[in-house]
Design a protein around this motif. Structure first.
Motif, PDB file in Angstrom:
ATOM      1  N   VAL A 180      21.399  88.501  61.873  1.00 16.32           N
ATOM      2  CA  VAL A 180      22.783  88.478  61.392  1.00 16.32           C
ATOM      3  C   VAL A 180      23.207  87.059  61.051  1.00 16.32           C
ATOM      4  O   VAL A 180      23.801  86.801  59.988  1.00 16.32           O
ATOM      5  N   LEU A 181      22.934  86.123  61.955  1.00 17.30           N
ATOM      6  CA  LEU A 181      23.351  84.736  61.756  1.00 17.30           C
ATOM      7  C   LEU A 181      22.633  84.107  60.569  1.00 17.30           C
ATOM      8  O   LEU A 181      23.246  83.377  59.777  1.00 17.30           O
ATOM      9  N   SER A 182      21.354  84.381  60.445  1.00 16.93           N
ATOM     10  CA  SER A 182      20.583  83.807  59.344  1.00 16.93           C
ATOM     11  C   SER A 182      21.108  84.289  57.991  1.00 16.93           C
ATOM     12  O   SER A 182      21.298  83.490  57.061  1.00 16.93           O
ATOM     13  N   LYS A 183      21.358  85.584  57.876  1.00 16.22           N
ATOM     14  CA  LYS A 183      21.852  86.139  56.611  1.00 16.22           C
ATOM     15  C   LYS A 183      23.244  85.606  56.295  1.00 16.22           C
ATOM     16  O   LYS A 183      23.545  85.257  55.148  1.00 16.22           O
ATOM     17  N   TYR A 184      24.098  85.535  57.310  1.00 22.81           N
ATOM     18  CA  TYR A 184      25.470  85.069  57.075  1.00 22.81           C
ATOM     19  C   TYR A 184      25.474  83.634  56.545  1.00 22.81           C
ATOM     20  O   TYR A 184      26.165  83.315  55.575  1.00 22.81           O
ATOM     21  N   LYS A 185      24.705  82.766  57.181  1.00 25.50           N
ATOM     22  CA  LYS A 185      24.695  81.363  56.771  1.00 25.50           C
ATOM     23  C   LYS A 185      24.156  81.194  55.358  1.00 25.50           C
ATOM     24  O   LYS A 185      24.652  80.363  54.589  1.00 25.50           O
ATOM     25  N   PRO A 225      38.424  78.666  60.052  1.00 23.64           N
ATOM     26  CA  PRO A 225      37.097  78.092  59.825  1.00 23.64           C
ATOM     27  C   PRO A 225      36.400  78.680  58.597  1.00 23.64           C
ATOM     28  O   PRO A 225      35.691  77.966  57.876  1.00 23.64           O
ATOM     29  N   SER A 226      36.600  79.966  58.347  1.00 23.01           N
ATOM     30  CA  SER A 226      35.999  80.591  57.168  1.00 23.01           C
ATOM     31  C   SER A 226      36.577  80.000  55.883  1.00 23.01           C
ATOM     32  O   SER A 226      35.850  79.704  54.927  1.00 23.01           O
ATOM     33  N   VAL A 227      37.900  79.812  55.876  1.00 22.52           N
ATOM     34  CA  VAL A 227      38.572  79.310  54.679  1.00 22.52           C
ATOM     35  C   VAL A 227      38.260  77.840  54.422  1.00 22.52           C
ATOM     36  O   VAL A 227      37.958  77.441  53.294  1.00 22.52           O
ATOM     37  N   TYR A 228      38.328  77.038  55.486  1.00 26.96           N
ATOM     38  CA  TYR A 228      38.243  75.587  55.289  1.00 26.96           C
ATOM     39  C   TYR A 228      36.850  74.995  55.490  1.00 26.96           C
ATOM     40  O   TYR A 228      36.547  73.946  54.940  1.00 26.96           O
ATOM     41  N   GLU A 229      36.002  75.652  56.248  1.00 30.28           N
ATOM     42  CA  GLU A 229      34.648  75.148  56.436  1.00 30.28           C
ATOM     43  C   GLU A 229      33.663  75.879  55.525  1.00 30.28           C
ATOM     44  O   GLU A 229      32.984  75.264  54.701  1.00 30.28           O
ATOM     45  N   GLU A 230      33.597  77.208  55.683  1.00 27.13           N
ATOM     46  CA  GLU A 230      32.626  77.964  54.896  1.00 27.13           C
ATOM     47  C   GLU A 230      32.940  77.951  53.393  1.00 27.13           C
ATOM     48  O   GLU A 230      32.049  77.807  52.569  1.00 27.13           O
ATOM     49  N   LEU A 301      42.400  91.647  53.319  1.00 26.76           N
ATOM     50  CA  LEU A 301      41.063  91.711  52.720  1.00 26.76           C
ATOM     51  C   LEU A 301      40.096  92.372  53.697  1.00 26.76           C
ATOM     52  O   LEU A 301      39.131  93.005  53.298  1.00 26.76           O
ATOM     53  N   VAL A 302      40.374  92.181  54.989  1.00 27.62           N
ATOM     54  CA  VAL A 302      39.600  92.850  56.038  1.00 27.62           C
ATOM     55  C   VAL A 302      40.573  93.569  56.948  1.00 27.62           C
ATOM     56  O   VAL A 302      41.786  93.379  56.860  1.00 27.62           O
ATOM     57  N   ASP A 303      40.057  94.421  57.823  1.00 30.71           N
ATOM     58  CA  ASP A 303      40.912  95.181  58.735  1.00 30.71           C
ATOM     59  C   ASP A 303      41.882  94.239  59.448  1.00 30.71           C
ATOM     60  O   ASP A 303      41.472  93.210  59.994  1.00 30.71           O
ATOM     61  N   PRO A 304      43.189  94.552  59.440  1.00 29.72           N
ATOM     62  CA  PRO A 304      44.180  93.642  60.031  1.00 29.72           C
ATOM     63  C   PRO A 304      44.019  93.423  61.526  1.00 29.72           C
ATOM     64  O   PRO A 304      44.598  92.487  62.080  1.00 29.72           O
ATOM     65  N   LEU A 305      43.221  94.259  62.181  1.00 25.99           N
ATOM     66  CA  LEU A 305      43.005  94.076  63.613  1.00 25.99           C
ATOM     67  C   LEU A 305      41.943  93.023  63.905  1.00 25.99           C
ATOM     68  O   LEU A 305      41.868  92.503  65.007  1.00 25.99           O
ATOM     69  N   THR A 306      41.121  92.679  62.917  1.00 26.01           N
ATOM     70  CA  THR A 306      40.060  91.706  63.155  1.00 26.01           C
ATOM     71  C   THR A 306      40.643  90.351  63.529  1.00 26.01           C
ATOM     72  O   THR A 306      41.694  89.948  63.035  1.00 26.01           O
ATOM     73  N   GLN A 307      39.914  89.651  64.409  1.00 27.65           N
ATOM     74  CA  GLN A 307      40.429  88.413  64.985  1.00 27.65           C
ATOM     75  C   GLN A 307      40.206  87.186  64.103  1.00 27.65           C
ATOM     76  O   GLN A 307      40.874  86.171  64.259  1.00 27.65           O
ATOM     77  N   GLY A 308      39.260  87.251  63.198  1.00 25.76           N
ATOM     78  CA  GLY A 308      39.007  86.121  62.316  1.00 25.76           C
ATOM     79  C   GLY A 308      37.890  85.228  62.812  1.00 25.76           C
ATOM     80  O   GLY A 308      36.980  84.880  62.061  1.00 25.76           O
ATOM     81  N   GLY A 309      37.955  84.864  64.091  1.00 25.20           N
ATOM     82  CA  GLY A 309      36.971  83.937  64.633  1.00 25.20           C
ATOM     83  C   GLY A 309      35.798  84.591  65.315  1.00 25.20           C
ATOM     84  O   GLY A 309      35.429  84.231  66.429  1.00 25.20           O
ATOM     85  N   THR A 310      35.191  85.566  64.671  1.00 23.52           N
ATOM     86  CA  THR A 310      34.008  86.236  65.208  1.00 23.52           C
ATOM     87  C   THR A 310      32.989  86.411  64.085  1.00 23.52           C
ATOM     88  O   THR A 310      33.326  86.322  62.901  1.00 23.52           O
ATOM     89  N   PHE A 317      34.948  89.082  55.997  1.00 22.86           N
ATOM     90  CA  PHE A 317      35.801  88.245  55.152  1.00 22.86           C
ATOM     91  C   PHE A 317      34.995  87.697  53.981  1.00 22.86           C
ATOM     92  O   PHE A 317      35.455  87.703  52.835  1.00 22.86           O
ATOM     93  N   LEU A 318      33.784  87.237  54.257  1.00 18.76           N
ATOM     94  CA  LEU A 318      32.924  86.708  53.201  1.00 18.76           C
ATOM     95  C   LEU A 318      32.625  87.796  52.171  1.00 18.76           C
ATOM     96  O   LEU A 318      32.677  87.548  50.960  1.00 18.76           O
ATOM     97  N   GLU A 319      32.313  88.992  52.641  1.00 20.64           N
ATOM     98  CA  GLU A 319      32.018  90.096  51.723  1.00 20.64           C
ATOM     99  C   GLU A 319      33.226  90.400  50.835  1.00 20.64           C
ATOM    100  O   GLU A 319      33.085  90.628  49.625  1.00 20.64           O
ATOM    101  N   ALA A 320      34.421  90.404  51.450  1.00 19.41           N
ATOM    102  CA  ALA A 320      35.636  90.726  50.700  1.00 19.41           C
ATOM    103  C   ALA A 320      35.962  89.646  49.673  1.00 19.41           C
ATOM    104  O   ALA A 320      36.324  89.948  48.528  1.00 19.41           O
TER     105      ALA A 320
END
Length: 330
Positions: A180-185, A225-230, A301-310, A317-320
């Motif tokens: 999972v981590l390898s594909k995401y990065k 972190p997704s918005v500003y780092e990734e 863009l993603v389920d509103p219950l998601t925490q963001g930092g996982t 989020f990346l997929e969306a």
């Protein structure tokens, strides 16, 4: 009324009557890595137990934790969803399991709301390990440890990899986590290269609407972190200055005037004001902002219950984003 992130008097009495034989975390030895270190495994204490390290503490756990209870830590719920780990006890929202977690809660028992765990139910489940949010007070975590090994899981987005690896190590899902981590990065690097020109010199902001108000978060929390780092967007001053969840007025949002605005809104978090976001979108001040005028308002863009930092939130989020109109901008 119960105070959030604490336990009621009856629950504390129940703890006092509980046997104190469960292992709790012990401080890492001198020279150990700092707090929130990555998960590592020491030599097993016996054929049926081993020691793992997380967050600067050591925990003696079963060789494989088959009975996991998750309380307070929605971050761990998302990790469980990603790794296909089915806890025996899990958090409810409004008394039920949210559809988001349907894949892992089909055989789980509800152990109470995010900030109000049911101690009697957790006791009956006889967990091997309890994953509990670091948002709980230290004394509450210590008392929960009398039931079973209790590991406080970080709510900071910067600890997303360590959190995923913790659950993977506990449940024997290390290979799945590695994949999972390898594909995401790899995917994140490709998207950043593709989307970079669109976000260059643009103002980008991610907010959550809850309890009838808008909020921004620190740089290492939520989807930041997704918005500003990734994705490589510049960090706004209001995000740099946020120490915790911070209220954001419409006037201040208008002053920032973002070019791209990501909004998370859930009716469950706005039960007293379910129409607040519709009203906001109809407000002339809101409509005058660049993000809204130019079609760059992205809601849920993603389920509103998601925490963001996982890991799960970041992947979704990346997929969306990769399927959004942002990648079409030149």
């Amino acid at each position: 009324m119960r105070t959030l992130w604490t336990l009621g008097t009856a629950a504390l009495t129940l703890f006092a009557l509980t046997a104190c034989g469960a292992q709790t975390g012990t401080p890492a030895a001198a020279g150990s890595p700092p707090a929130q270190q990555a998960v590592s495994t020491a030599e097993p204490a016996s054929s049926a137990a081993r020691v793992i390290s997380y967050g600067g503490k050591d925990y003696t756990v079963p060789a494989k934790a088959g009975r996991v209870v998750i309380t307070g830590a929605l971050e761990s719920m998302e990790d469980a969803l990603l790794l296909d780990v089915k806890p025996v006890g899990a958090i409810t929202v409004g008394g039920v399991f949210p559809p988001l977690f349907a894949g892992i809660t089909d055989k789980a028992e509800g152990i109470g709301e995010k900030a109000q765990p049911n101690l009697e139910t957790i006791l009956k489940l006889k967990p091997d390990v309890i994953l509990m949010s670091t948002k709980f007070p230290a004394e509450t975590i210590e008392k929960m440890s009398k039931i079973a090994v209790t590991i406080p899981v970080s709510h900071l987005a910067s600890d997303w990899e360590k959190n995923l690896n913790l659950l993977a190590e506990l449940t024997g899902k290390q290979e799945r986590a590695k994949e999972v981590l390898s594909k995401y990065k790899s995917d994140a690097a490709a998207l950043k290269k593709k989307i970079g020109p669109a976000l260059k010199d643009k103002k980008v902001l991610a907010i959550r609407v809850r309890a009838g108000s808008m909020f921004v978060y620190p740089q290492d929390v939520f989807f930041n972190p997704s918005v500003y780092e990734e994705l490589g967007a510049a960090v706004p001053e209001i995000v740099k200055g946020a120490k915790a969840q911070q209220n954001l007025s419409l006037e201040k949002l208008s002053e920032i005037n973002p070019d791209y605005l990501f909004v998370q809104f859930s009716e469950e978090e706005n039960k007293d004001t379910p129409k607040v976001f519709e009203e906001l979108k109809n407000n002339p001040i809101f409509q005058s902002m660049n993000a809204v005028k130019n079609g760059h308002l992205y809601t849920n863009l993603v389920d509103p219950l998601t925490q963001g930092g996982t890991a799960y939130s970041k992947i979704k989020f990346l997929e969306a984003v990769s399927q959004s109109s942002i990648v079409q901008v030149k």
